[in-house]
Design an enzyme around this catalytic site. Structure first.
Site, PDB file in Angstrom:
ATOM      1  N   ILE A 198       1.740   4.727   1.601  1.00  0.00           N
ATOM      2  CA  ILE A 198       0.717   5.549   2.245  1.00  0.00           C
ATOM      3  C   ILE A 198       0.043   4.692   3.314  1.00  0.00           C
ATOM      4  O   ILE A 198      -0.365   3.562   3.037  1.00  0.00           O
ATOM      5  CB  ILE A 198      -0.333   6.033   1.229  1.00  0.00           C
ATOM      6  N   HIS A 242       0.843  -1.207   0.000  1.00  0.00           N
ATOM      7  CA  HIS A 242       0.000   0.000   0.000  1.00  0.00           C
ATOM      8  C   HIS A 242       0.871   1.247   0.000  1.00  0.00           C
ATOM      9  O   HIS A 242       1.007   1.893   1.029  1.00  0.00           O
ATOM     10  CB  HIS A 242      -0.897  -0.005   1.237  1.00  0.00           C
ATOM     11  N   GLY A 245      -6.126   4.271   5.295  1.00  0.00           N
ATOM     12  CA  GLY A 245      -7.069   5.025   6.112  1.00  0.00           C
ATOM     13  C   GLY A 245      -7.692   4.193   7.213  1.00  0.00           C
ATOM     14  O   GLY A 245      -7.885   4.680   8.333  1.00  0.00           O
ATOM     15  N   VAL A 246      -7.980   2.931   6.933  1.00  0.00           N
ATOM     16  CA  VAL A 246      -8.594   2.090   7.958  1.00  0.00           C
ATOM     17  C   VAL A 246      -7.657   1.886   9.146  1.00  0.00           C
ATOM     18  O   VAL A 246      -8.119   1.747  10.282  1.00  0.00           O
ATOM     19  CB  VAL A 246      -9.071   0.735   7.397  1.00  0.00           C
ATOM     20  N   GLU A 300      -8.329   2.749  13.037  1.00  0.00           N
ATOM     21  CA  GLU A 300      -8.034   1.748  14.062  1.00  0.00           C
ATOM     22  C   GLU A 300      -7.096   2.318  15.127  1.00  0.00           C
ATOM     23  O   GLU A 300      -7.281   2.078  16.323  1.00  0.00           O
ATOM     24  CB  GLU A 300      -7.421   0.502  13.427  1.00  0.00           C
TER      25      GLU A 300
END
Length: 153
Positions: free
Chosen positions: A60, A54, A63-64, A68
């Protein structure tokens, strides 16, 4: 609980959260004000496994994982405030609302996550939080989320 702000280093965090590498996403929590607010710190490193895919050549933080990390910060805050150290606390997402991403988070960044409790009380299982994640004062993400705190032990 005294009026003095509390803090949790990685050793204390591991005594509260069940998460471990590679899914322990907060390095320390500072400025813990009871169960009302706290600031989580995540030092983003190129060595983290999600950067392999990623994205190759353009790492990067997903986002998840930012969301979290905010949730883990909230769990540490509640764990410290209510003295749930060494009690095998489990935390489960129930809802994530109003989640927005504003800036990419990349290796070398220091992600600061300001969490505030909008609903929850000692002894209660369902809690709601608002989180704002920033890098160098610039908003990276924000979300409101509801979690169930399962206190065993």
């Amino acid at each position: 609980m005294s009026s003095e702000l509390k803090r949790a280093d990685i050793g204390l965090i591991q005594r509260i959260l069940p998460h471990r590498y590679p899914f322990l996403l907060v390095d320390k929590v500072v400025d813990i004000d009871g169960y009302s607010s706290a600031l989580g710190i995540k030092n983003v490193s190129m060595n983290e496994p999600h950067f392999q895919g990623h994205f190759p050549g353009n790492p990067i933080m997903p986002g998840v994982t930012i969301v979290e990390a905010m949730a883990q910060t909230a769990a540490v805050m509640v764990g410290i405030a209510l003295d749930y150290v060494d009690r095998e606390m489990k935390v489960y997402f129930m809802a994530i609302d109003g989640c927005k991403f504003r800036r990419m988070v990349v290796p070398g960044d220091v992600l600061e996550m300001k969490l505030t409790t909008t609903r929850g009380r000692p002894g209660g299982k369902v809690w709601r939080f608002k989180g704002v994640a920033t890098v160098e004062g610039e908003m990276a993400a924000e979300a409101e989320f509801t979690a169930m705190m399962d206190m065993n032990g």
